[in-house]
Design a protein around this motif. Structure first.
Motif, mmCIF file in Angstrom:
data_model
loop_
_atom_site.group_PDB
_atom_site.id
_atom_site.type_symbol
_atom_site.label_atom_id
_atom_site.label_comp_id
_atom_site.label_asym_id
_atom_site.label_seq_id
_atom_site.Cartn_x
_atom_site.Cartn_y
_atom_site.Cartn_z
ATOM 1 N N ARG A 79 0.864 -1.186 0.000
ATOM 2 C CA ARG A 79 0.000 0.000 0.000
ATOM 3 C C ARG A 79 0.894 1.228 0.000
ATOM 4 N N PHE A 80 0.365 2.319 -0.511
ATOM 5 C CA PHE A 80 1.147 3.552 -0.550
ATOM 6 C C PHE A 80 1.604 3.987 0.842
ATOM 7 N N TRP A 81 0.700 3.943 1.813
ATOM 8 C CA TRP A 81 1.007 4.532 3.112
ATOM 9 C C TRP A 81 1.988 3.719 3.944
ATOM 10 N N CYS A 82 2.057 2.388 3.738
ATOM 11 C CA CYS A 82 2.920 1.580 4.607
ATOM 12 C C CYS A 82 3.910 0.717 3.844
ATOM 13 N N HIS A 83 3.871 0.786 2.522
ATOM 14 C CA HIS A 83 4.766 0.011 1.676
ATOM 15 C C HIS A 83 4.407 -1.474 1.768
ATOM 16 N N LYS A 84 5.404 -2.336 1.739
ATOM 17 C CA LYS A 84 5.138 -3.776 1.789
ATOM 18 C C LYS A 84 4.814 -4.177 3.236
ATOM 19 N N TYR A 85 3.760 -4.967 3.405
ATOM 20 C CA TYR A 85 3.309 -5.342 4.748
ATOM 21 C C TYR A 85 2.868 -6.804 4.775
ATOM 22 N N ILE A 86 2.827 -7.339 5.975
ATOM 23 C CA ILE A 86 2.226 -8.653 6.200
ATOM 24 C C ILE A 86 1.001 -8.415 7.076
ATOM 25 N N ASP A 87 -0.127 -8.933 6.640
ATOM 26 C CA ASP A 87 -1.419 -8.710 7.301
ATOM 27 C C ASP A 87 -1.833 -10.002 7.993
ATOM 28 N N ILE A 88 -1.891 -9.962 9.306
ATOM 29 C CA ILE A 88 -2.244 -11.134 10.116
ATOM 30 C C ILE A 88 -3.762 -11.254 10.151
ATOM 31 N N ASP A 89 -4.266 -12.469 9.946
ATOM 32 C CA ASP A 89 -5.703 -12.692 9.832
ATOM 33 C C ASP A 89 -6.138 -13.873 10.697
ATOM 34 N N ASN A 90 -7.050 -13.631 11.619
ATOM 35 C CA ASN A 90 -7.645 -14.688 12.437
ATOM 36 C C ASN A 90 -6.625 -15.526 13.214
ATOM 37 N N VAL A 91 -6.061 -14.944 14.261
ATOM 38 C CA VAL A 91 -5.214 -15.707 15.179
ATOM 39 C C VAL A 91 -6.172 -16.465 16.095
ATOM 40 N N VAL A 92 -6.149 -17.783 16.007
ATOM 41 C CA VAL A 92 -7.069 -18.594 16.805
ATOM 42 C C VAL A 92 -6.297 -19.714 17.491
ATOM 43 N N VAL A 93 -6.462 -19.802 18.800
ATOM 44 C CA VAL A 93 -5.935 -20.923 19.577
ATOM 45 C C VAL A 93 -7.139 -21.634 20.159
ATOM 46 N N ASP A 94 -7.126 -22.945 20.129
ATOM 47 C CA ASP A 94 -8.239 -23.731 20.666
ATOM 48 C C ASP A 94 -8.614 -23.199 22.041
ATOM 49 N N GLU A 95 -9.900 -22.900 22.220
ATOM 50 C CA GLU A 95 -10.364 -22.266 23.453
ATOM 51 C C GLU A 95 -10.063 -23.087 24.699
ATOM 52 N N MET A 121 6.142 -3.621 7.564
ATOM 53 C CA MET A 121 5.190 -3.519 8.673
ATOM 54 C C MET A 121 4.384 -4.810 8.788
ATOM 55 N N SER A 122 3.977 -5.090 10.016
ATOM 56 C CA SER A 122 3.008 -6.146 10.291
ATOM 57 C C SER A 122 1.751 -5.462 10.793
ATOM 58 N N MET A 123 0.595 -5.904 10.314
ATOM 59 C CA MET A 123 -0.660 -5.278 10.739
ATOM 60 C C MET A 123 -1.746 -6.325 10.903
ATOM 61 N N LEU A 124 -2.827 -5.919 11.560
ATOM 62 C CA LEU A 124 -3.969 -6.806 11.734
ATOM 63 C C LEU A 124 -5.191 -5.992 12.090
ATOM 64 N N ASP A 125 -6.347 -6.592 11.911
ATOM 65 C CA ASP A 125 -7.613 -6.003 12.350
ATOM 66 C C ASP A 125 -8.112 -6.807 13.543
ATOM 67 N N CYS A 126 -8.807 -6.118 14.436
ATOM 68 C CA CYS A 126 -9.371 -6.782 15.605
ATOM 69 C C CYS A 126 -10.692 -6.103 15.929
ATOM 70 N N TYR A 127 -11.714 -6.891 16.194
ATOM 71 C CA TYR A 127 -13.014 -6.317 16.539
ATOM 72 C C TYR A 127 -12.902 -5.437 17.778
ATOM 73 N N THR A 128 -13.640 -4.343 17.781
ATOM 74 C CA THR A 128 -13.578 -3.403 18.902
ATOM 75 C C THR A 128 -14.065 -4.017 20.208
ATOM 76 N N THR A 129 -14.866 -5.060 20.135
ATOM 77 C CA THR A 129 -15.424 -5.688 21.342
ATOM 78 C C THR A 129 -14.542 -6.797 21.907
ATOM 79 N N HIS A 130 -13.451 -7.148 21.253
ATOM 80 C CA HIS A 130 -12.579 -8.246 21.706
ATOM 81 C C HIS A 130 -11.465 -7.704 22.603
ATOM 82 N N HIS A 131 -11.819 -7.314 23.808
ATOM 83 C CA HIS A 131 -10.894 -6.650 24.718
ATOM 84 C C HIS A 131 -9.711 -7.534 25.122
ATOM 85 N N LYS A 132 -9.933 -8.829 25.293
ATOM 86 C CA LYS A 132 -8.820 -9.727 25.622
ATOM 87 C C LYS A 132 -7.826 -9.774 24.471
#
Length: 153
Positions: A79-95, A121-132
């Motif tokens: 992307r223009f603003w951050c150049h080359k990045y790795i985007d982390i998606d759905n980090v899940v560990v068995d509950e 850069m490394s980036m990720l999205d996280c729901y606003t309600t997932h406080h943990k």
């Protein structure tokens, strides 16, 4: 003479991390992804996965023996603003086994892959309600830089 009873703790198999490559690895991922996406069906998962893989999606799995106990997907982009990045998606560990450092190991693996891919850069999205999850990502050194806006089409 009294003897102390020996308690034997069953030791968990060693944790190993590796990139998912085989069809059975991808199918094992469904059980974990469903823990975050409660209404997802196997048919939806397979259709989305097929499309995502065609667009460069990859994933790393955490295995105890042959059992997949944690997973995280990732993409590499530019992307223009951050150049080359790795985007982390759905980090899940068995509950059943969370808070044992598995998520941190998945993140570290992806960050190392990002460095190998010469990402800035490394980036990720996280729901606003997932406080943990927020606390977890802060501990991993991530910060909130902005908002992720969405609109259904």
């Amino acid at each position: 003479m009294a003897t102390a009873a020996k308690t034997s703790k069953k030791k968990s198999p060693k944790l190993t991390l590796r990139e998912l490559k085989k069809p059975q690895d991808w199918q094992a991922m469904f059980t974990l992804i469903k823990q975050l996406n409660k209404t997802m069906t196997k048919t939806q998962f397979n259709a989305l996965l097929k499309d995502m893989l065609a667009r460069g999606y990859r994933a790393v799995g955490a295995y105890q023996g042959e059992t997949l106990v944690g997973v995280s997907g990732f993409w590499v982009g530019v992307r223009f603003w951050c150049h080359k990045y790795i985007d982390i998606d759905n980090v899940v560990v068995d509950e059943k086994i969370r808070s044992k450092g598995i998520g941190a190991k998945l993140i570290a693996w992806i960050e190392a892959e990002g460095k190998r891919q010469k990402c800035d850069m490394s980036m990720l999205d996280c729901y606003t309600t997932h406080h943990k999850s927020h606390r977890f990502y802060f501990r991993q050194g991530y910060c909130i830089l902005g908002y992720h806006f969405t609109k259904d089409l």
